[in-house]
Design a protein around this motif. Structure first.
Motif, PDB file in Angstrom:
ATOM      1  N   ALA A 270       0.805  -1.175   0.055  1.00  0.00           N
ATOM      2  CA  ALA A 270      -0.049   0.110  -0.015  1.00  0.00           C
ATOM      3  C   ALA A 270       0.815   1.238  -0.028  1.00  0.00           C
ATOM      4  O   ALA A 270       0.320   2.230  -0.187  1.00  0.00           O
ATOM      5  CB  ALA A 270      -0.744  -0.005   1.251  1.00  0.00           C
ATOM      6  N   ALA A 271       2.058   1.145   0.357  1.00  0.00           N
ATOM      7  CA  ALA A 271       3.109   2.313   0.482  1.00  0.00           C
ATOM      8  C   ALA A 271       3.373   2.838  -1.008  1.00  0.00           C
ATOM      9  O   ALA A 271       4.017   3.831  -1.027  1.00  0.00           O
ATOM     10  CB  ALA A 271       4.305   1.984   1.157  1.00  0.00           C
ATOM     11  N   VAL A 272       3.055   2.219  -1.976  1.00  0.00           N
ATOM     12  CA  VAL A 272       3.392   2.620  -3.403  1.00  0.00           C
ATOM     13  C   VAL A 272       2.587   3.935  -3.380  1.00  0.00           C
ATOM     14  O   VAL A 272       1.430   4.226  -3.503  1.00  0.00           O
ATOM     15  CB  VAL A 272       3.008   1.733  -4.446  1.00  0.00           C
ATOM     16  CG1 VAL A 272       3.333   2.169  -5.752  1.00  0.00           C
ATOM     17  CG2 VAL A 272       3.799   0.318  -4.055  1.00  0.00           C
ATOM     18  N   GLY A 273       3.534   5.154  -3.989  1.00  0.00           N
ATOM     19  CA  GLY A 273       2.954   6.365  -4.258  1.00  0.00           C
ATOM     20  C   GLY A 273       2.067   6.453  -5.360  1.00  0.00           C
ATOM     21  O   GLY A 273       2.173   5.713  -6.296  1.00  0.00           O
ATOM     22  N   ASP A 309      13.778  -2.716  -2.184  1.00  0.00           N
ATOM     23  CA  ASP A 309      13.096  -1.439  -2.255  1.00  0.00           C
ATOM     24  C   ASP A 309      12.562  -1.043  -3.452  1.00  0.00           C
ATOM     25  O   ASP A 309      11.993   0.099  -3.681  1.00  0.00           O
ATOM     26  CB  ASP A 309      14.307  -0.340  -1.808  1.00  0.00           C
ATOM     27  CG  ASP A 309      14.746  -0.596  -0.453  1.00  0.00           C
ATOM     28  OD1 ASP A 309      14.042  -0.870   0.539  1.00  0.00           O
ATOM     29  OD2 ASP A 309      15.874  -0.338  -0.347  1.00  0.00           O
ATOM     30  N   ASP A 310      12.513  -1.994  -4.466  1.00  0.00           N
ATOM     31  CA  ASP A 310      11.961  -1.483  -5.848  1.00  0.00           C
ATOM     32  C   ASP A 310      10.609  -2.302  -6.015  1.00  0.00           C
ATOM     33  O   ASP A 310      10.166  -3.393  -5.300  1.00  0.00           O
ATOM     34  CB  ASP A 310      12.733  -1.944  -7.001  1.00  0.00           C
ATOM     35  CG  ASP A 310      13.865  -1.130  -6.886  1.00  0.00           C
ATOM     36  OD1 ASP A 310      13.947  -0.123  -6.222  1.00  0.00           O
ATOM     37  OD2 ASP A 310      15.227  -1.585  -7.498  1.00  0.00           O
ATOM     38  N   VAL A 311       9.404  -1.959  -6.793  1.00  0.00           N
ATOM     39  CA  VAL A 311       8.402  -2.459  -7.339  1.00  0.00           C
ATOM     40  C   VAL A 311       8.314  -2.369  -8.574  1.00  0.00           C
ATOM     41  O   VAL A 311       8.939  -1.335  -9.277  1.00  0.00           O
ATOM     42  CB  VAL A 311       7.043  -1.724  -6.487  1.00  0.00           C
ATOM     43  CG1 VAL A 311       7.252  -2.088  -4.977  1.00  0.00           C
ATOM     44  CG2 VAL A 311       6.928  -0.252  -6.767  1.00  0.00           C
ATOM     45  N   GLY A 312       7.456  -3.036  -9.286  1.00  0.00           N
ATOM     46  CA  GLY A 312       7.291  -3.040 -10.836  1.00  0.00           C
ATOM     47  C   GLY A 312       6.135  -3.924 -11.205  1.00  0.00           C
ATOM     48  O   GLY A 312       5.564  -4.700 -10.433  1.00  0.00           O
ATOM     49  N   HIS A 345      12.821   7.950 -11.484  1.00  0.00           N
ATOM     50  CA  HIS A 345      14.082   7.336 -10.951  1.00  0.00           C
ATOM     51  C   HIS A 345      14.125   5.842 -11.314  1.00  0.00           C
ATOM     52  O   HIS A 345      14.608   5.215 -10.512  1.00  0.00           O
ATOM     53  CB  HIS A 345      14.465   7.675  -9.849  1.00  0.00           C
ATOM     54  CG  HIS A 345      14.712   9.200  -9.456  1.00  0.00           C
ATOM     55  ND1 HIS A 345      15.589   9.810 -10.165  1.00  0.00           N
ATOM     56  CD2 HIS A 345      14.054  10.060  -8.716  1.00  0.00           C
ATOM     57  CE1 HIS A 345      15.300  11.255  -9.627  1.00  0.00           C
ATOM     58  NE2 HIS A 345      14.351  11.254  -8.922  1.00  0.00           N
ATOM     59  N   GLY A 346      13.324   5.377 -12.146  1.00  0.00           N
ATOM     60  CA  GLY A 346      13.159   3.966 -12.420  1.00  0.00           C
ATOM     61  C   GLY A 346      13.731   3.580 -13.849  1.00  0.00           C
ATOM     62  O   GLY A 346      14.107   4.338 -14.470  1.00  0.00           O
ATOM     63  N   PRO A 365      11.650   2.609  -7.669  1.00  0.00           N
ATOM     64  CA  PRO A 365      11.707   2.569  -6.407  1.00  0.00           C
ATOM     65  C   PRO A 365      10.397   2.753  -5.550  1.00  0.00           C
ATOM     66  O   PRO A 365       9.394   3.501  -6.032  1.00  0.00           O
ATOM     67  CB  PRO A 365      12.510   3.883  -6.315  1.00  0.00           C
ATOM     68  CG  PRO A 365      13.318   4.160  -7.383  1.00  0.00           C
ATOM     69  CD  PRO A 365      12.262   3.758  -8.469  1.00  0.00           C
ATOM     70  N   LEU A 366      10.356   2.061  -4.396  1.00  0.00           N
ATOM     71  CA  LEU A 366       9.087   2.058  -3.670  1.00  0.00           C
ATOM     72  C   LEU A 366       8.651   3.347  -3.278  1.00  0.00           C
ATOM     73  O   LEU A 366       7.541   3.770  -3.242  1.00  0.00           O
ATOM     74  CB  LEU A 366       9.383   0.932  -2.472  1.00  0.00           C
ATOM     75  CG  LEU A 366       8.073   0.904  -1.547  1.00  0.00           C
ATOM     76  CD1 LEU A 366       6.928   0.318  -2.184  1.00  0.00           C
ATOM     77  CD2 LEU A 366       8.495   0.043  -0.320  1.00  0.00           C
ATOM     78  N   GLY A 367       9.747   4.306  -2.954  1.00  0.00           N
ATOM     79  CA  GLY A 367       9.288   5.555  -2.348  1.00  0.00           C
ATOM     80  C   GLY A 367       9.325   6.716  -3.404  1.00  0.00           C
ATOM     81  O   GLY A 367       9.245   7.861  -3.185  1.00  0.00           O
TER      82      GLY A 367
END
Length: 369
Positions: A270-273, A309-312, A345-346, A365-367
């Motif tokens: 849920a932290a994905v911006g 620390d990455d999502v995709g 920055h991905g 990046p997750l953040g």
């Protein structure tokens, strides 16, 4: 201030010079101690030289110095000093000229012995008198410099405002181009695919002709959209969209209505911006659109994943099972996706698979925000 100075500026320069020479000559005639031939000649040269003070300020000052020997306060010398100070930026030269004027004003004429105390007093008085026009001339010079600097600052601000307006316009155009491609092209290409399928499947002549017309109009619309997107991108820039767009919650609906055999797997925290969610959504949308257009009948897999620390998301499709329709490509989809990834920055990777399919992989990046 400018209105008060306007009448003086309208007076022709030759008229001002003639009046200045005349006033200086009257001043010399009334205040000169002895009207000798040499003194009158030197005074006449100094007064006439005032007409050329703007072009040769230092030379005119030197020509007016003899007048300071023959009277207490020489108007011609003060005018020459003022003009020199107004045009020169050499402070040492001005100090030397003030000293020369004071020396000339305190030197007894004709040359004779004089009381030293009185000479010193006169020197100090002459020094103060000569410094006044120099200070006033420097003040006017500084005032002009300040006005010029303020004009430059205002011009720079106007230029900066124009650049800012252009940057805002470029961002809006880039955003519009990206949304046109991602949203409008997506819907129109879906209409074209469905119309093409209906044209092939139906046996009714009227329905077949209607489907053919719909597909033809859709293809033409896609061509026009491609041109518009290209023009907008040419005048736009790389920018981040600020308008709220679909998020991860809309992915299931997107996959179900994509017109392809696609499956959505995996979850994201849920932290994905919000910007990252939009980028993932647009990546899936573009990838499935390309599957419909270039790989008819292919099965696609949409996988959401987290790696440290990455999502995709990875969208992989198999090889097409039937020939693709000749739909135009804008060649801007993957470019737009890479721009989104760069902004966050991905990275975005795309290319064919060994099995004859195609894979699009987005990592953010997750953040990212």
């Amino acid at each position: 201030m400018s209105r008060a100075a306007a009448p003086w500026k309208r007076v022709p320069t030759p008229v001002v010079d003639v009046l200045m020479v005349a006033v200086a000559a009257v001043d010399v005639w009334l205040n000169m101690w002895e009207h000798t031939r040499l003194g009158v000649a030197l005074a006449a040269v100094g007064c006439i030289a005032l007409a050329f003070r703007r072009r040769f300020p230092l030379g005119v000052f030197l020509l007016t110095l003899p007048i300071a020997l023959m009277q207490d306060v020489a108007l011609a010398v003060l005018v020459a000093l003022f003009t020199l100070a107004e045009r020169s930026r050499n402070r040492r030269l001005l100090a030397v000229c003030v000293a020369l004027s004071a020396v000339a004003g305190s030197t007894p004429w004709p040359l004779a012995e004089a009381d030293r105390t009185m000479t010193l007093v006169i020197f100090v008085y002459s020094l103060a008198t000569a410094a006044a026009p120099v200070l006033f001339g420097q003040f006017l010079q500084a005032q002009r410099d300040l006005a010029r600097r303020l004009d430059e600052i205002e011009e720079a601000r106007e230029h900066e405002r124009a650049l800012h307006a252009q940057a805002v316009l470029a961002r809006e155009r880039a955003q519009l181009a990206r949304e046109m491609h991602d949203v409008v092209s997506h819907q129109v290409s879906l209409i074209a695919v469905r119309a093409g399928a209906l044209q092939v499947a139906t046996r009714d002549a009227n329905t077949k002709e209607a489907a053919r017309t719909i597909r033809s109009l859709s293809v033409t619309t896609l061509d026009e959209l491609r041109t518009m997107v290209t023009l907008l991108r040419a005048s736009g820039g790389r920018a981040t969209e600020l308008t709220p767009q679909p998020t991860l919650a809309d992915l299931h609906k997107l996959v179900e209505s994509s017109g392809t055999h696609a499956e959505l797997t995996g979850e994201l925290p849920a932290a994905v911006g919000t910007p990252a969610q939009r980028a993932i959504y647009r990546t899936v949308q573009e990838a499935l659109t390309n599957v419909r257009k270039h790989a008819p009948g292919a099965v696609a897999c949409v996988e959401l994943w987290q790696d440290g620390d990455d999502v995709g998301v990875t969208v992989t499709n198999a090889a097409p099972t039937r020939p693709s329709l000749s739909l135009p490509g804008s060649q801007q989809g993957l470019i737009g996706l890479r721009e989104r990834a760069d902004i966050l920055h991905g990275t975005l990777e795309s290319g064919p698979t060994a099995e004859g399919g195609y894979r699009v992989r987005l990592r953010i990046p997750l953040g990212a925000d």
